[in-house]
Design an enzyme around this catalytic site. Structure first.
Site, PDB file in Angstrom:
ATOM      1  N   HIS A   1      -7.350  -5.202  -1.244  1.00 52.66           N
ATOM      2  CA  HIS A   1      -6.217  -4.372  -0.836  1.00 52.66           C
ATOM      3  C   HIS A   1      -5.361  -5.080   0.210  1.00 52.66           C
ATOM      4  O   HIS A   1      -4.151  -4.836   0.284  1.00 52.66           O
ATOM      5  CB  HIS A   1      -6.749  -3.051  -0.274  1.00 52.66           C
ATOM      6  CG  HIS A   1      -5.670  -2.061   0.040  1.00 52.66           C
ATOM      7  ND1 HIS A   1      -4.832  -1.550  -0.932  1.00 52.66           N
ATOM      8  CD2 HIS A   1      -5.276  -1.494   1.210  1.00 52.66           C
ATOM      9  CE1 HIS A   1      -3.972  -0.699  -0.359  1.00 52.66           C
ATOM     10  NE2 HIS A   1      -4.219  -0.650   0.936  1.00 52.66           N
TER      11      HIS A   1
ATOM     12  N   SER B   1       0.822  -1.213   0.000  1.00 51.74           N
ATOM     13  CA  SER B   1       0.000   0.000   0.000  1.00 51.74           C
ATOM     14  C   SER B   1       0.859   1.266   0.000  1.00 51.74           C
ATOM     15  O   SER B   1       1.631   1.462  -0.929  1.00 51.74           O
ATOM     16  CB  SER B   1      -0.980  -0.044   1.166  1.00 51.74           C
ATOM     17  OG  SER B   1      -1.962   0.938   0.986  1.00 51.74           O
TER      18      SER B   1
ATOM     19  N   ASP C   1      -9.483  -4.440  -5.233  1.00 50.30           N
ATOM     20  CA  ASP C   1      -8.958  -3.403  -4.326  1.00 50.30           C
ATOM     21  C   ASP C   1      -9.811  -2.142  -4.441  1.00 50.30           C
ATOM     22  O   ASP C   1      -9.865  -1.523  -5.502  1.00 50.30           O
ATOM     23  CB  ASP C   1      -7.494  -3.111  -4.686  1.00 50.30           C
ATOM     24  CG  ASP C   1      -6.770  -2.278  -3.643  1.00 50.30           C
ATOM     25  OD1 ASP C   1      -7.428  -1.527  -2.901  1.00 50.30           O
ATOM     26  OD2 ASP C   1      -5.527  -2.383  -3.580  1.00 50.30           O
TER      27      ASP C   1
HETATM   28  O1  9J3 Z   1      -1.227   2.172   3.030  1.00 46.72           O
HETATM   29  C1  9J3 Z   1      -2.425   2.134   2.669  1.00 46.72           C
HETATM   30  O2  9J3 Z   1      -3.238   1.239   2.980  1.00 46.72           O
HETATM   31  C2  9J3 Z   1      -2.847   3.348   1.878  1.00 46.72           C
HETATM   32  C3  9J3 Z   1      -4.259   3.433   1.551  1.00 46.72           C
HETATM   33  C4  9J3 Z   1      -4.988   4.505   2.305  1.00 46.72           C
HETATM   34  O3  9J3 Z   1      -5.691   4.221   3.234  1.00 46.72           O
HETATM   35  O4  9J3 Z   1      -4.803   5.776   1.894  1.00 46.72           O
HETATM   36  C5  9J3 Z   1      -5.736   6.722   2.353  1.00 46.72           C
HETATM   37  C6  9J3 Z   1      -5.070   7.981   2.725  1.00 46.72           C
END
Ligand code: 9J3
Ligand code: ZN
Length: 264
Positions: free
Chosen positions: A211, A133, A179
């Site tokens: 995700h 992510s 995702d």
């Molecule tokens: O590291 C992640 O799961 C990024 C996805 C996220 O929640 O971004 C929103 C600001």
């Protein structure tokens, strides 16, 4: 190891060896306190126990937003047992953004090769980065900032920067078809497409995945990550068979794109 490739480690691979929950090397682990390092939040180093095969390449892995190293811990022994030193890190704060996570991955690699207790086990010219992510967004940032990196693998990566023409590191972009946090249409796919066409690059879209699929053991993620790290960190062409010709879509792969044969 083969006389023509001093970096090759371990026996000849097979589909079953790259799908297995553990590779041929027994592993050990050591924890690194956040109090003992600067530039990242500490972590856990997983490494092949034996020193009889010489040095290994190394990979640092960042978790995502709000998450800890525990969220990517499965990759530690899974990759280390194939013949890599693997550093799963915590970030300084769980809210750190992708650019910071990229800097922290590089700080972790510098610690690993410069002052860690396993530094003598590592070939400091053979390094890679991975992350989930925002840690996957950080993986692209790290590769952009340090072109000497040999491999990069963002896992359901997230970044506000969608364009990566600066990257010189062979990159495997892994996305998930379901995702909704970092949808592939606005994250992994533009990341992949914007990488230079001349670069060794690939796009793997997991089928039936979310995700958070990279947060637990996953054979498809493991087998293509192992193949990519072996092929580009170790220059081990024995793994080319799993990457080229391009894998077909099927039960666990929704889509696979890439350029074959590889050029580096
Ligand atoms: O590291 C992640 O799961 C990024 C996805 C996220 O929640 O971004 C929103 C600001
Ligand atoms: Zn950009």
């Amino acid at each position: 190891q083969a006389a023509d490739n001093p970096y090759e480690r371990g026996p000849a691979p097979s589909t079953s060896s790259i799908e297995a929950s553990r590779g041929p090397y027994a592993t050990s682990q050591t924890s690194v306190s956040s109090l003992s390092v600067r530039g990242f939040g500490g972590g856990t180093i997983y490494y092949p126990t034996s020193t009889s095969d010489g040095t290994f390449g190394a990979v640092a892995i960042s978790p995502g937003f709000t998450a800890y190293q525990s969220s990517i811990a499965w990759l530690g022994p899974r990759l280390a047992s194939q013949g890599f030193v693997v550093f799963t890190i915590d970030t300084n704060t769980t809210a750190d953004q992708p650019a910071s996570r990229g800097d922290q991955l590089l700080a972790a690699l510098d610690y690993l090769t410069g002052s860690s207790s396993v530094r003598s086990r590592i070939d400091s010219s053979r390094l890679g980065v991975m992350g989930h992510s925002m840690g996957g967004g950080g993986t692209l940032e790290a590769a952009k900032d340090r072109p000497s990196l040999q491999a990069a693998i963002p896992l359901t990566g997230w970044n506000t920067d969608k364009t990566w023409p600066e990257v010189k590191t062979p990159t495997l972009v892994i996305g998930a078809d379901g995702d909704t946090v970092a949808p592939v249409a606005t994250h992994s796919e533009p990341f992949y497409t914007s990488l230079p066409s001349s670069l060794d690059k690939a796009y793997l879209e997991l089928r039936g995945a979310t995700h958070f699929t990279p947060n637990s053991s996953n054979t498809t993620i493991a087998k293509y990550s192992i193949s990519w790290l072996k092929r580009f960190i170790d220059n081990d062409t024995r793994y080319e068979q799993f990457l080229c010709p391009l894998p077909s879509a099927g039960l666990t792969i929704a889509e696979y794109r890439g350029n074959c044969p590889h050029t580096s």
